[in-house]
Design a protein around this motif. Sequence first.
Motif, PDB file in Angstrom:
ATOM      1  N   ASP A 170      45.140  40.105  32.960  1.00  0.00           N
ATOM      2  CA  ASP A 170      45.051  40.254  34.411  1.00  0.00           C
ATOM      3  C   ASP A 170      44.756  41.684  34.836  1.00  0.00           C
ATOM      4  O   ASP A 170      44.522  41.940  36.022  1.00  0.00           O
ATOM      5  CB  ASP A 170      46.352  39.776  35.062  1.00  0.00           C
ATOM      6  CG  ASP A 170      46.630  38.308  34.782  1.00  0.00           C
ATOM      7  OD1 ASP A 170      45.651  37.528  34.710  1.00  0.00           O
ATOM      8  OD2 ASP A 170      47.807  37.935  34.625  1.00  0.00           O
ATOM      9  N   SER A 172      42.508  44.859  35.379  1.00  0.00           N
ATOM     10  CA  SER A 172      41.072  44.947  35.679  1.00  0.00           C
ATOM     11  C   SER A 172      40.440  46.165  35.014  1.00  0.00           C
ATOM     12  O   SER A 172      41.055  47.232  34.947  1.00  0.00           O
ATOM     13  CB  SER A 172      40.857  45.034  37.193  1.00  0.00           C
ATOM     14  OG  SER A 172      41.356  43.878  37.838  1.00  0.00           O
ATOM     15  N   GLN A 209      35.911  39.798  31.641  1.00  0.00           N
ATOM     16  CA  GLN A 209      36.426  38.630  32.344  1.00  0.00           C
ATOM     17  C   GLN A 209      36.501  37.465  31.369  1.00  0.00           C
ATOM     18  O   GLN A 209      35.544  37.208  30.632  1.00  0.00           O
ATOM     19  CB  GLN A 209      35.518  38.264  33.531  1.00  0.00           C
ATOM     20  CG  GLN A 209      35.417  39.352  34.580  1.00  0.00           C
ATOM     21  CD  GLN A 209      34.346  39.065  35.625  1.00  0.00           C
ATOM     22  OE1 GLN A 209      33.608  38.093  35.525  1.00  0.00           O
ATOM     23  NE2 GLN A 209      34.277  39.910  36.634  1.00  0.00           N
ATOM     24  N   GLN A 235      39.031  48.567  45.542  1.00  0.00           N
ATOM     25  CA  GLN A 235      39.146  47.181  46.003  1.00  0.00           C
ATOM     26  C   GLN A 235      40.284  46.452  45.290  1.00  0.00           C
ATOM     27  O   GLN A 235      41.087  45.761  45.916  1.00  0.00           O
ATOM     28  CB  GLN A 235      37.826  46.449  45.765  1.00  0.00           C
ATOM     29  CG  GLN A 235      37.819  44.997  46.184  1.00  0.00           C
ATOM     30  CD  GLN A 235      36.471  44.341  45.919  1.00  0.00           C
ATOM     31  OE1 GLN A 235      35.441  44.999  45.873  1.00  0.00           O
ATOM     32  NE2 GLN A 235      36.488  43.039  45.743  1.00  0.00           N
ATOM     33  N   VAL A 236      40.355  46.614  43.968  1.00  0.00           N
ATOM     34  CA  VAL A 236      41.421  45.965  43.205  1.00  0.00           C
ATOM     35  C   VAL A 236      42.787  46.533  43.584  1.00  0.00           C
ATOM     36  O   VAL A 236      43.765  45.791  43.746  1.00  0.00           O
ATOM     37  CB  VAL A 236      41.176  46.126  41.689  1.00  0.00           C
ATOM     38  CG1 VAL A 236      42.360  45.616  40.887  1.00  0.00           C
ATOM     39  CG2 VAL A 236      39.906  45.397  41.286  1.00  0.00           C
ATOM     40  N   GLN A 239      43.933  45.166  46.937  1.00  0.00           N
ATOM     41  CA  GLN A 239      44.377  43.775  46.812  1.00  0.00           C
ATOM     42  C   GLN A 239      45.775  43.706  46.224  1.00  0.00           C
ATOM     43  O   GLN A 239      46.607  42.900  46.660  1.00  0.00           O
ATOM     44  CB  GLN A 239      43.395  42.995  45.941  1.00  0.00           C
ATOM     45  CG  GLN A 239      42.042  42.757  46.593  1.00  0.00           C
ATOM     46  CD  GLN A 239      41.032  42.141  45.638  1.00  0.00           C
ATOM     47  OE1 GLN A 239      41.259  42.082  44.420  1.00  0.00           O
ATOM     48  NE2 GLN A 239      39.914  41.673  46.169  1.00  0.00           N
TER      49      GLN A 239
END
Length: 314
Positions: A170, A172, A209, A235-236, A239
Amino acid sequence: MSERPSAARGRWFAKRRPRPAPAARIGIVTDSSACLGGPWLEHPDFEMLTIPVIIDDVVCGDDTDALVMGLAMGQAVRTSRPAPGQFMRAYRQLAEAGCEAIISVHLSAGLSGTHESARLAAGQVQVPVTVVDSRTVALPLGFAVRRMLTARAAGAGLDELLDIARAAKDNSVFFAVPSLDQLRRGGRISTLSGVVGNLLSVKPILAIQDGAIHPVEKPRTFPRAQSRLVALGRQVAEQARQAGADVEVGIMHFGAQDPAEELAREVAELTDHPVALEPLPAVLAAHTGVGVLAVCVAPHYPPAPEHPQADEPQ
């Protein structure tokens, strides 16, 4: 004989409280793709196996200097998984040291046969060995191993440590390479199939991924790719914050120290913790080539103790 004083009698006949059973000793094994170094390698009951780099049929281990020279000279560069016998020796050493169980967590089975070597060796030792396919690589794996080592030192049991290992997927990671040549030669972008031809003319941003390499964006210049790495990391991180999680950020590179330091300064705003800045190990740089930059964003893992020690029996 004189009678004992009452206080002494109280101490003499006091019922001892049972002491908690000591936690089982759990060994942890990973591989050199995890971008770990320094004090992390000094943890007790921990082994990191080197995935060797082979240059013109000469095994060079994790020698990054030899790799740079080999790449500059256009020599054939490839990697090879550690042999099952190497894992067997590591597992047996941990067992002989007193470990009652072992967790062996490695880079994605979709990128290397290392997981398979570990699995073949796991059944050849007397203690139970759980082999975990992290379905990722580099700092996403390294951050998970760091957390495992820290949690184990704090008394975490087998199930909790396995949860941490399995959660590595999980984390990134986004990376930009000046050229896809090395990835193509090593067969690591076969999953890109029809888009490879289009990507060869750009400076692609790739990600891990589902355990494999996938294209994310196709900027035309490398400076643009660097700025997009920051944006994707932001962005990650945002979130994660919206979900109430703190994050840890890492930068990786090979032969790009100055751009990597600049990138680290740019992403520092994304976390309240120091940004990890790590050179890629030879096993990964052999496939990315010189100049690669990468950003990793993961849930924050508390720092390891300065002098980690195995739990003492109570």
